[in-house]
Design a protein around this motif. Structure first.
Motif, PDB file in Angstrom:
ATOM      1  N   ALA A   1       0.836  -1.204   0.000  1.00 20.87           N
ATOM      2  CA  ALA A   1       0.000   0.000   0.000  1.00 20.87           C
ATOM      3  C   ALA A   1       0.871   1.255   0.000  1.00 20.87           C
ATOM      4  N   ILE A   2       0.414   2.265  -0.740  1.00 17.96           N
ATOM      5  CA  ILE A   2       1.110   3.554  -0.788  1.00 17.96           C
ATOM      6  C   ILE A   2       0.298   4.562   0.007  1.00 17.96           C
ATOM      7  N   HIS A   3       0.924   5.187   0.986  1.00 19.97           N
ATOM      8  CA  HIS A   3       0.208   6.108   1.875  1.00 19.97           C
ATOM      9  C   HIS A   3       0.683   7.539   1.661  1.00 19.97           C
ATOM     10  N   PRO A   4      -0.212   8.500   1.878  1.00 23.25           N
ATOM     11  CA  PRO A   4       0.218   9.904   1.826  1.00 23.25           C
ATOM     12  C   PRO A   4       1.293  10.179   2.872  1.00 23.25           C
ATOM     13  N   GLU A   5       2.043  11.217   2.630  1.00 17.62           N
ATOM     14  CA  GLU A   5       3.145  11.588   3.505  1.00 17.62           C
ATOM     15  C   GLU A   5       2.635  12.234   4.798  1.00 17.62           C
ATOM     16  N   HIS A   6       3.267  11.902   5.917  1.00 17.87           N
ATOM     17  CA  HIS A   6       2.962  12.557   7.191  1.00 17.87           C
ATOM     18  C   HIS A   6       3.826  13.817   7.281  1.00 17.87           C
ATOM     19  N   THR A   7       3.198  14.963   7.399  1.00 15.17           N
ATOM     20  CA  THR A   7       3.956  16.212   7.442  1.00 15.17           C
ATOM     21  C   THR A   7       3.813  16.942   8.772  1.00 15.17           C
ATOM     22  N   ILE A   8       2.890  16.495   9.620  1.00 15.94           N
ATOM     23  CA  ILE A   8       2.683  17.107  10.932  1.00 15.94           C
ATOM     24  C   ILE A   8       3.353  16.229  11.987  1.00 15.94           C
ATOM     25  N   PRO A   9       4.068  16.822  12.932  1.00 17.28           N
ATOM     26  CA  PRO A   9       4.714  16.012  13.980  1.00 17.28           C
ATOM     27  C   PRO A   9       3.708  15.118  14.694  1.00 17.28           C
TER      28      PRO A   9
ATOM     29  N   THR B   1       9.229  21.614  -3.723  1.00 19.17           N
ATOM     30  CA  THR B   1       8.804  20.500  -2.872  1.00 19.17           C
ATOM     31  C   THR B   1       7.906  19.591  -3.703  1.00 19.17           C
ATOM     32  N   THR B   2       8.087  18.291  -3.570  1.00 15.93           N
ATOM     33  CA  THR B   2       7.250  17.324  -4.289  1.00 15.93           C
ATOM     34  C   THR B   2       6.742  16.267  -3.320  1.00 15.93           C
ATOM     35  N   ARG B   3       5.452  15.981  -3.401  1.00 13.56           N
ATOM     36  CA  ARG B   3       4.851  14.887  -2.630  1.00 13.56           C
ATOM     37  C   ARG B   3       4.066  14.036  -3.625  1.00 13.56           C
ATOM     38  N   SER B   4       4.669  12.984  -4.061  1.00 10.09           N
ATOM     39  CA  SER B   4       4.076  12.179  -5.137  1.00 10.09           C
ATOM     40  C   SER B   4       2.806  11.453  -4.719  1.00 10.09           C
ATOM     41  N   HIS B   5       2.590  11.327  -3.403  1.00 13.12           N
ATOM     42  CA  HIS B   5       1.363  10.693  -2.920  1.00 13.12           C
ATOM     43  C   HIS B   5       0.543  11.653  -2.050  1.00 13.12           C
ATOM     44  N   GLY B   6       0.890  12.930  -2.102  1.00 14.00           N
ATOM     45  CA  GLY B   6       0.184  13.910  -1.290  1.00 14.00           C
ATOM     46  C   GLY B   6       0.567  13.806   0.170  1.00 14.00           C
ATOM     47  N   SER B   7      -0.179  14.488   1.006  1.00 12.76           N
ATOM     48  CA  SER B   7       0.046  14.433   2.448  1.00 12.76           C
ATOM     49  C   SER B   7      -1.234  13.975   3.132  1.00 12.76           C
ATOM     50  N   ASN B   8      -1.147  13.649   4.411  1.00 14.60           N
ATOM     51  CA  ASN B   8      -2.314  13.150   5.130  1.00 14.60           C
ATOM     52  C   ASN B   8      -3.102  14.275   5.789  1.00 14.60           C
ATOM     53  N   ASP B   9      -2.789  15.525   5.448  1.00 17.43           N
ATOM     54  CA  ASP B   9      -3.446  16.686   6.050  1.00 17.43           C
ATOM     55  C   ASP B   9      -3.847  17.665   4.950  1.00 17.43           C
TER      56      ASP B   9
ATOM     57  N   VAL C   1      -4.489  32.400  -2.425  1.00 19.30           N
ATOM     58  CA  VAL C   1      -4.433  31.407  -1.350  1.00 19.30           C
ATOM     59  C   VAL C   1      -4.862  30.070  -1.937  1.00 19.30           C
ATOM     60  N   VAL C   2      -4.049  29.057  -1.703  1.00 22.61           N
ATOM     61  CA  VAL C   2      -4.321  27.716  -2.203  1.00 22.61           C
ATOM     62  C   VAL C   2      -4.511  26.778  -1.019  1.00 22.61           C
ATOM     63  N   LEU C   3      -5.437  25.848  -1.163  1.00 28.46           N
ATOM     64  CA  LEU C   3      -5.659  24.817  -0.158  1.00 28.46           C
ATOM     65  C   LEU C   3      -5.593  23.469  -0.869  1.00 28.46           C
ATOM     66  N   LEU C   4      -4.670  22.615  -0.455  1.00 24.50           N
ATOM     67  CA  LEU C   4      -4.491  21.303  -1.065  1.00 24.50           C
ATOM     68  C   LEU C   4      -5.175  20.242  -0.216  1.00 24.50           C
ATOM     69  N   ARG C   5      -5.969  19.405  -0.873  1.00 27.27           N
ATOM     70  CA  ARG C   5      -6.676  18.344  -0.170  1.00 27.27           C
ATOM     71  C   ARG C   5      -5.720  17.238   0.296  1.00 27.27           C
ATOM     72  N   PRO C   6      -6.081  16.523   1.351  1.00 22.13           N
ATOM     73  CA  PRO C   6      -5.283  15.362   1.760  1.00 22.13           C
ATOM     74  C   PRO C   6      -5.233  14.323   0.638  1.00 22.13           C
ATOM     75  N   GLY C   7      -4.082  13.675   0.485  1.00 22.99           N
ATOM     76  CA  GLY C   7      -3.940  12.618  -0.498  1.00 22.99           C
ATOM     77  C   GLY C   7      -3.846  13.092  -1.933  1.00 22.99           C
ATOM     78  N   TYR C   8      -3.700  14.408  -2.144  1.00 23.44           N
ATOM     79  CA  TYR C   8      -3.607  14.954  -3.502  1.00 23.44           C
ATOM     80  C   TYR C   8      -2.139  15.049  -3.906  1.00 23.44           C
ATOM     81  N   PRO C   9      -1.696  14.235  -4.873  1.00 25.04           N
ATOM     82  CA  PRO C   9      -0.287  14.318  -5.296  1.00 25.04           C
ATOM     83  C   PRO C   9       0.016  15.710  -5.844  1.00 25.04           C
ATOM     84  N   HIS C  10       1.112  16.298  -5.400  1.00 23.49           N
ATOM     85  CA  HIS C  10       1.395  17.667  -5.804  1.00 23.49           C
ATOM     86  C   HIS C  10       2.881  17.991  -5.686  1.00 23.49           C
ATOM     87  N   GLY C  11       3.231  19.082  -6.337  1.00 19.54           N
ATOM     88  CA  GLY C  11       4.536  19.693  -6.172  1.00 19.54           C
ATOM     89  C   GLY C  11       4.356  21.193  -6.256  1.00 19.54           C
ATOM     90  N   TYR C  12       5.259  21.930  -5.657  1.00 18.88           N
ATOM     91  CA  TYR C  12       5.203  23.384  -5.798  1.00 18.88           C
ATOM     92  C   TYR C  12       6.616  23.940  -5.736  1.00 18.88           C
TER      93      TYR C  12
END
Length: 272
Positions: A2-10, A28-36, A63-74
Protein backbone atom coordinates in the motif's frame (compact mmCIF):
# COMPACT_ATOMS: atom_id res chain seq x y z
CA UNK A 1 2.36 -2.81 -0.99
CA UNK A 2 0.00 0.00 0.00
CA UNK A 3 1.11 3.55 -0.79
CA UNK A 4 0.21 6.11 1.87
CA UNK A 5 0.22 9.90 1.83
CA UNK A 6 3.15 11.59 3.51
CA UNK A 7 2.96 12.56 7.19
CA UNK A 8 3.96 16.21 7.44
CA UNK A 9 2.68 17.11 10.93
CA UNK A 10 4.71 16.01 13.98
CA UNK A 11 3.28 12.97 15.78
CA UNK A 12 0.61 13.93 18.29
CA UNK A 13 0.11 17.41 16.83
CA UNK A 14 -2.71 18.86 14.72
CA UNK A 15 -0.87 21.69 12.99
CA UNK A 16 2.53 22.56 11.48
CA UNK A 17 3.17 26.13 10.28
CA UNK A 18 5.72 28.46 8.74
CA UNK A 19 6.45 31.69 6.85
CA UNK A 20 9.46 32.09 4.59
CA UNK A 21 10.84 33.46 1.33
CA UNK A 22 12.51 31.34 -1.32
CA UNK A 23 14.28 32.19 -4.56
CA UNK A 24 14.33 30.26 -7.85
CA UNK A 25 15.37 26.67 -7.20
CA UNK A 26 13.10 26.06 -4.22
CA UNK A 27 10.76 23.11 -4.83
CA UNK A 28 8.80 20.50 -2.87
CA UNK A 29 7.25 17.32 -4.29
CA UNK A 30 4.85 14.89 -2.63
CA UNK A 31 4.08 12.18 -5.14
CA UNK A 32 1.36 10.69 -2.92
CA UNK A 33 0.18 13.91 -1.29
CA UNK A 34 0.05 14.43 2.45
CA UNK A 35 -2.31 13.15 5.13
CA UNK A 36 -3.45 16.69 6.05
CA UNK A 37 -4.80 19.84 4.45
CA UNK A 38 -2.16 22.36 3.35
CA UNK A 39 -2.97 26.06 3.10
CA UNK A 40 -0.46 28.32 1.33
CA UNK A 41 -0.93 32.08 1.08
CA UNK A 42 1.30 33.91 -1.38
CA UNK A 43 2.49 37.01 0.48
CA UNK A 44 4.71 38.27 -2.36
CA UNK A 45 6.26 37.04 -5.58
CA UNK A 46 4.97 33.93 -7.30
CA UNK A 47 4.88 30.17 -7.22
CA UNK A 48 3.86 27.23 -9.38
CA UNK A 49 1.81 24.23 -8.30
CA UNK A 50 2.11 21.11 -10.43
CA UNK A 51 0.36 17.75 -10.60
CA UNK A 52 -0.55 15.19 -13.21
CA UNK A 53 -3.64 17.35 -13.83
CA UNK A 54 -1.68 20.45 -14.85
CA UNK A 55 0.10 23.56 -13.57
CA UNK A 56 -1.37 26.40 -11.54
CA UNK A 57 0.46 29.71 -11.05
CA UNK A 58 -0.06 31.92 -7.97
CA UNK A 59 0.78 35.54 -7.27
CA UNK A 60 0.42 37.99 -4.39
CA UNK A 61 -3.04 37.67 -2.86
CA UNK A 62 -3.63 34.07 -3.93
CA UNK A 63 -4.43 31.41 -1.35
CA UNK A 64 -4.32 27.72 -2.20
CA UNK A 65 -5.66 24.82 -0.16
CA UNK A 66 -4.49 21.30 -1.07
CA UNK A 67 -6.68 18.34 -0.17
CA UNK A 68 -5.28 15.36 1.76
CA UNK A 69 -3.94 12.62 -0.50
CA UNK A 70 -3.61 14.95 -3.50
CA UNK A 71 -0.29 14.32 -5.30
CA UNK A 72 1.39 17.67 -5.80
CA UNK A 73 4.54 19.69 -6.17
CA UNK A 74 5.20 23.38 -5.80
CA UNK A 75 8.11 25.69 -6.48
CA UNK A 76 9.19 29.29 -6.85
CA UNK A 77 8.08 30.49 -10.26
CA UNK A 78 11.34 30.99 -12.22
CA UNK A 79 9.69 33.76 -14.23
CA UNK A 80 9.22 35.72 -10.99
CA UNK A 81 12.38 34.67 -9.15
CA UNK A 82 11.12 34.84 -5.56
CA UNK A 83 8.21 33.53 -3.52
CA UNK A 84 7.18 34.55 -0.01
CA UNK A 85 4.57 32.30 1.51
CA UNK A 86 2.77 31.73 4.80
CA UNK A 87 1.60 28.16 5.23
CA UNK A 88 0.02 25.65 7.55
CA UNK A 89 -0.45 21.88 7.44
CA UNK A 90 -3.69 21.20 9.34
CA UNK A 91 -5.69 18.18 10.47
CA UNK A 92 -8.95 19.91 9.65
CA UNK A 93 -11.84 19.18 12.07
CA UNK A 94 -15.01 17.91 10.37
CA UNK A 95 -16.90 20.90 11.77
CA UNK A 96 -14.77 23.22 9.63
CA UNK A 97 -15.36 21.49 6.30
CA UNK A 98 -18.20 23.84 5.39
CA UNK A 99 -15.60 26.64 5.31
CA UNK A 100 -13.59 25.09 2.49
CA UNK A 101 -16.09 24.82 -0.36
CA UNK A 102 -13.79 26.99 -2.50
CA UNK A 103 -13.50 26.92 -6.28
CA UNK A 104 -11.35 23.97 -7.39
CA UNK A 105 -9.60 24.92 -10.66
CA UNK A 106 -7.50 21.74 -10.54
CA UNK A 107 -8.82 18.56 -8.85
CA UNK A 108 -7.44 18.55 -5.32
CA UNK A 109 -6.32 22.20 -5.46
CA UNK A 110 -8.72 24.82 -4.09
CA UNK A 111 -8.07 28.51 -4.74
CA UNK A 112 -9.19 31.99 -3.71
CA UNK A 113 -7.80 35.41 -4.60
CA UNK A 114 -8.06 38.07 -1.89
CA UNK A 115 -8.22 41.84 -2.04
CA UNK A 116 -5.48 43.67 -0.18
CA UNK A 117 -7.21 44.11 3.20
CA UNK A 118 -8.48 40.53 3.35
CA UNK A 119 -5.09 39.23 2.22
CA UNK A 120 -3.39 41.16 5.03
CA UNK A 121 -5.84 39.83 7.63
CA UNK A 122 -5.53 36.21 6.51
CA UNK A 123 -1.73 36.42 6.46
CA UNK A 124 -1.82 37.88 9.97
CA UNK A 125 -3.88 34.89 11.13
CA UNK A 126 -1.44 32.43 9.60
CA UNK A 127 1.46 34.28 11.21
CA UNK A 128 -0.37 34.26 14.56
CA UNK A 129 -0.84 30.50 14.26
CA UNK A 130 2.87 30.14 13.51
CA UNK A 131 3.82 32.27 16.51
CA UNK A 132 1.56 30.22 18.81
CA UNK A 133 2.91 26.92 17.55
CA UNK A 134 6.48 27.99 18.38
CA UNK A 135 5.89 28.51 22.09
CA UNK A 136 5.60 26.15 25.04
CA UNK A 137 2.96 28.34 26.71
CA UNK A 138 -0.26 26.71 27.86
CA UNK A 139 -2.85 26.02 25.15
CA UNK A 140 -0.47 27.11 22.39
CA UNK A 141 -1.74 24.55 19.87
CA UNK A 142 -5.38 25.40 20.56
CA UNK A 143 -4.59 29.07 20.05
CA UNK A 144 -2.82 28.19 16.80
CA UNK A 145 -5.87 26.24 15.62
CA UNK A 146 -8.06 29.15 16.68
CA UNK A 147 -6.02 31.46 14.44
CA UNK A 148 -6.40 29.01 11.53
CA UNK A 149 -10.16 28.84 12.04
CA UNK A 150 -10.30 32.64 11.95
CA UNK A 151 -8.29 32.60 8.71
CA UNK A 152 -10.73 30.10 7.19
CA UNK A 153 -13.70 32.21 8.30
CA UNK A 154 -12.18 35.27 6.65
CA UNK A 155 -11.50 33.23 3.52
CA UNK A 156 -15.09 32.01 3.49
CA UNK A 157 -16.18 35.64 3.16
CA UNK A 158 -14.25 35.81 -0.11
CA UNK A 159 -15.59 32.50 -1.42
CA UNK A 160 -17.80 33.08 -4.48
CA UNK A 161 -19.40 29.67 -3.87
CA UNK A 162 -20.99 30.93 -0.63
CA UNK A 163 -24.42 32.47 -1.10
CA UNK A 164 -23.71 35.18 1.50
CA UNK A 165 -20.77 36.48 -0.52
CA UNK A 166 -23.01 37.02 -3.55
CA UNK A 167 -25.09 39.62 -1.71
CA UNK A 168 -25.10 42.95 -3.51
CA UNK A 169 -22.55 45.09 -1.58
CA UNK A 170 -24.97 48.03 -1.74
CA UNK A 171 -27.51 45.99 0.22
CA UNK A 172 -24.83 45.00 2.70
CA UNK A 173 -24.04 48.69 3.28
CA UNK A 174 -27.70 49.37 4.06
CA UNK A 175 -27.96 46.31 6.31
CA UNK A 176 -24.86 47.32 8.24
CA UNK A 177 -26.38 50.78 8.74
CA UNK A 178 -29.55 49.23 10.13
CA UNK A 179 -27.73 46.87 12.50
CA UNK A 180 -25.43 49.58 13.84
CA UNK A 181 -28.08 51.00 16.19
CA UNK A 182 -31.20 48.90 16.65
CA UNK A 183 -32.64 51.41 19.11
CA UNK A 184 -33.26 53.80 16.18
CA UNK A 185 -34.02 51.60 13.18
CA UNK A 186 -33.72 53.48 9.88
CA UNK A 187 -36.61 53.95 7.50
CA UNK A 188 -36.82 52.25 4.13
CA UNK A 189 -35.88 55.57 2.53
CA UNK A 190 -32.76 55.87 4.70
CA UNK A 191 -31.68 52.32 3.87
CA UNK A 192 -32.26 52.98 0.18
CA UNK A 193 -30.14 56.15 0.36
CA UNK A 194 -27.34 54.18 2.01
CA UNK A 195 -27.53 51.71 -0.88
CA UNK A 196 -27.66 54.56 -3.41
CA UNK A 197 -30.93 53.25 -4.86
CA UNK A 198 -34.50 54.46 -5.14
CA UNK A 199 -36.76 53.02 -2.41
CA UNK A 200 -38.67 50.89 -4.92
CA UNK A 201 -35.53 49.52 -6.56
CA UNK A 202 -33.95 48.88 -3.15
CA UNK A 203 -37.02 47.00 -1.88
CA UNK A 204 -37.16 44.88 -5.05
CA UNK A 205 -33.45 44.06 -4.98
CA UNK A 206 -33.57 43.31 -1.25
CA UNK A 207 -36.44 40.85 -1.58
CA UNK A 208 -34.78 39.27 -4.61
CA UNK A 209 -31.50 38.62 -2.76
CA UNK A 210 -32.49 38.27 0.90
CA UNK A 211 -35.86 36.61 0.40
CA UNK A 212 -37.79 39.05 2.59
CA UNK A 213 -38.78 42.69 2.66
CA UNK A 214 -36.36 45.17 4.30
CA UNK A 215 -38.91 45.92 7.01
CA UNK A 216 -39.54 42.29 7.94
CA UNK A 217 -35.83 41.47 7.85
CA UNK A 218 -35.01 44.38 10.16
CA UNK A 219 -37.82 43.59 12.59
CA UNK A 220 -36.66 39.99 12.86
CA UNK A 221 -33.10 41.16 13.55
CA UNK A 222 -34.40 43.44 16.31
CA UNK A 223 -36.45 40.63 17.85
CA UNK A 224 -33.54 38.20 17.69
CA UNK A 225 -31.47 40.72 19.61
CA UNK A 226 -34.28 41.11 22.13
CA UNK A 227 -34.47 37.33 22.63
CA UNK A 228 -30.72 37.22 23.32
CA UNK A 229 -31.05 40.04 25.87
CA UNK A 230 -33.95 38.29 27.58
CA UNK A 231 -31.79 35.18 27.93
CA UNK A 232 -28.60 36.93 29.01
CA UNK A 233 -29.83 39.74 31.30
CA UNK A 234 -32.37 40.49 34.01
CA UNK A 235 -33.36 43.83 32.49
CA UNK A 236 -37.03 44.66 32.22
CA UNK A 237 -39.03 43.85 29.13
CA UNK A 238 -39.62 47.56 28.59
CA UNK A 239 -35.87 48.33 28.71
CA UNK A 240 -35.08 45.58 26.26
CA UNK A 241 -37.87 46.65 23.93
CA UNK A 242 -36.52 50.21 23.94
CA UNK A 243 -32.99 48.98 23.14
CA UNK A 244 -34.23 47.30 20.00
CA UNK A 245 -36.38 50.23 18.90
CA UNK A 246 -39.81 49.58 20.42
CA UNK A 247 -40.84 52.57 22.54
CA UNK A 248 -44.21 50.99 23.41
CA UNK A 249 -43.75 47.89 25.66
CA UNK A 250 -47.19 46.55 24.73
CA UNK A 251 -46.44 46.76 21.01
CA UNK A 252 -43.03 45.15 21.61
CA UNK A 253 -44.67 42.24 23.46
CA UNK A 254 -47.21 41.87 20.68
CA UNK A 255 -44.58 41.74 17.93
CA UNK A 256 -42.33 39.42 19.98
CA UNK A 257 -45.19 36.96 20.56
CA UNK A 258 -45.98 36.96 16.85
CA UNK A 259 -42.33 36.21 16.03
CA UNK A 260 -41.44 33.75 18.84
CA UNK A 261 -44.82 32.22 19.66
CA UNK A 262 -44.36 33.38 23.28
CA UNK A 263 -44.52 36.65 25.14
CA UNK A 264 -41.17 38.11 26.28
CA UNK A 265 -41.87 37.00 29.87
CA UNK A 266 -42.82 33.48 28.78
CA UNK A 267 -39.68 33.34 26.63
CA UNK A 268 -37.54 34.22 29.63
CA UNK A 269 -39.22 31.55 31.82
CA UNK A 270 -39.07 28.75 29.24
CA UNK A 271 -36.99 25.65 30.01
CA UNK A 272 -33.65 25.43 28.14
Amino acid sequence: MAIHPEHTIPAGARIFTGHFSRKTGYATTRSHGSNDWLIIATVAGGGLFTSNRGTFAVRTGDVVLLRPGYPHGYQTDPQVGAWELAWAHILLPDAWLDLVTWPEPVPGLLHLHLERAAHRDVTACLDAADACSRTSAAHSERLAMNAIERALLLLARANPNEAATRLDPRLRTAMDLALRDLSSPPSLAAMARAADMSPSRFAHRFREQVGDSPGRWLEHERLRRAAALLDATTRTVADIGAEVGFSDPFYFSQRFRRWAGKSPRAWRKRKP
